[in-house]
Design a protein around this motif. Structure first.
Motif, PDB file in Angstrom:
ATOM      1  N   UNK A  17      31.679 -12.196   7.090  1.00  0.00           N
ATOM      2  CA  UNK A  17      30.390 -12.866   7.242  1.00  0.00           C
ATOM      3  C   UNK A  17      29.610 -12.833   5.936  1.00  0.00           C
ATOM      4  N   UNK A  18      29.645 -11.698   5.249  1.00  0.00           N
ATOM      5  CA  UNK A  18      28.955 -11.579   3.964  1.00  0.00           C
ATOM      6  C   UNK A  18      29.524 -12.567   2.949  1.00  0.00           C
ATOM      7  N   UNK A  19      30.841 -12.655   2.903  1.00  0.00           N
ATOM      8  CA  UNK A  19      31.491 -13.596   1.979  1.00  0.00           C
ATOM      9  C   UNK A  19      31.144 -15.029   2.355  1.00  0.00           C
ATOM     10  N   UNK A  20      31.225 -15.353   3.645  1.00  0.00           N
ATOM     11  CA  UNK A  20      30.898 -16.705   4.110  1.00  0.00           C
ATOM     12  C   UNK A  20      29.452 -17.046   3.777  1.00  0.00           C
ATOM     13  N   UNK A  64      29.628  -6.118  14.232  1.00  0.00           N
ATOM     14  CA  UNK A  64      29.808  -4.673  14.292  1.00  0.00           C
ATOM     15  C   UNK A  64      31.022  -4.217  13.497  1.00  0.00           C
ATOM     16  N   UNK A  65      32.081  -4.978  13.548  1.00  0.00           N
ATOM     17  CA  UNK A  65      33.324  -4.644  12.887  1.00  0.00           C
ATOM     18  C   UNK A  65      33.154  -4.778  11.372  1.00  0.00           C
ATOM     19  N   UNK A  66      33.507  -3.726  10.601  1.00  0.00           N
ATOM     20  CA  UNK A  66      33.345  -3.819   9.132  1.00  0.00           C
ATOM     21  C   UNK A  66      34.089  -4.997   8.516  1.00  0.00           C
ATOM     22  N   UNK A  67      35.271  -5.303   9.023  1.00  0.00           N
ATOM     23  CA  UNK A  67      36.015  -6.444   8.479  1.00  0.00           C
ATOM     24  C   UNK A  67      35.274  -7.749   8.771  1.00  0.00           C
ATOM     25  N   UNK A  68      34.721  -7.861   9.980  1.00  0.00           N
ATOM     26  CA  UNK A  68      33.952  -9.062  10.334  1.00  0.00           C
ATOM     27  C   UNK A  68      32.667  -9.132   9.506  1.00  0.00           C
ATOM     28  N   UNK A  99      26.538   2.816  -0.748  1.00  0.00           N
ATOM     29  CA  UNK A  99      26.968   3.969   0.028  1.00  0.00           C
ATOM     30  C   UNK A  99      28.086   3.605   1.004  1.00  0.00           C
ATOM     31  N   UNK A 100      28.945   2.682   0.615  1.00  0.00           N
ATOM     32  CA  UNK A 100      30.073   2.321   1.458  1.00  0.00           C
ATOM     33  C   UNK A 100      29.719   1.461   2.654  1.00  0.00           C
TER      34      UNK A 100
END
Length: 162
Positions: free
Chosen positions: A44-47, A36-40, A26-27
């Motif tokens: 973090x998810x990738x890391x 909090x930041x979507x880019x962060x 769902x995006x």
């Protein structure tokens, strides 16, 4: 012929784009470590994925010969990590144990183990962070299933009593 090659290239491109997804539903990006930041969150998810993959490789090289690949331990010699109360009690202690080893008796899930664990003092803080991320995403409690950043590992290691 050109249409066949073009179709093939498009099919490969679609396959690559869909196989490299980021598991968003769902995006939404999984909120890891309070980002909090979507880019962060995405970084973090990738890391975290990178740490888990490398952590598993390191675990299989450095730890699995005693604790087994599935974390079940080995007889009465080496304690399990999977479903281990000892592992779940203190990630900080686990960081110190990986680096400095352990001697003496410990009790894991009600059983006593006395086989010494060798120090892995040649592992870098990054490698320990990767192993920690793998261990706790595989066998930790839900609140422990997260990225263990290098800065956190370094900070904990500075306070280990050897």
């Amino acid at each position: 012929m050109i249409k066949s090659v073009l179709f093939f290239l498009i099919a490969i491109a679609v396959l690559i784009m869909t196989s490299c997804g980021d598991n968003r539903e769902s995006g939404q990006v999984e909120n890891l470590n309070g980002a909090e930041d979507p880019a962060e969150q995405r970084r973090t998810t990738i890391r975290m994925r990178q740490y888990k993959i490398q952590g598993k490789t390191l675990y299989n090289t450095e730890c699995a010969q005693c604790h087994q690949e599935d974390g079940s331990g080995f007889a009465q010699l080496y304690p399990p990590l999977k479903d281990s109360d000892y592992l779940q009690e203190s990630p900080g202690r686990t960081i110190c144990l990986i680096k400095n080893g352990l001697s003496g008796e410990i009790t894991v899930n009600g059983k006593t183990y006395s086989q010494a664990m060798p120090a892995h003092d040649l592992l870098t803080d990054l490698e320990i962070a990767e192993i920690m991320t793998y261990l706790y995403t595989e066998w930790g409690t839900p609140d422990q299933q997260r990225l263990y950043p290098v800065k956190e590992v370094t900070s904990v290691l500075q306070n280990c009593s050897e």
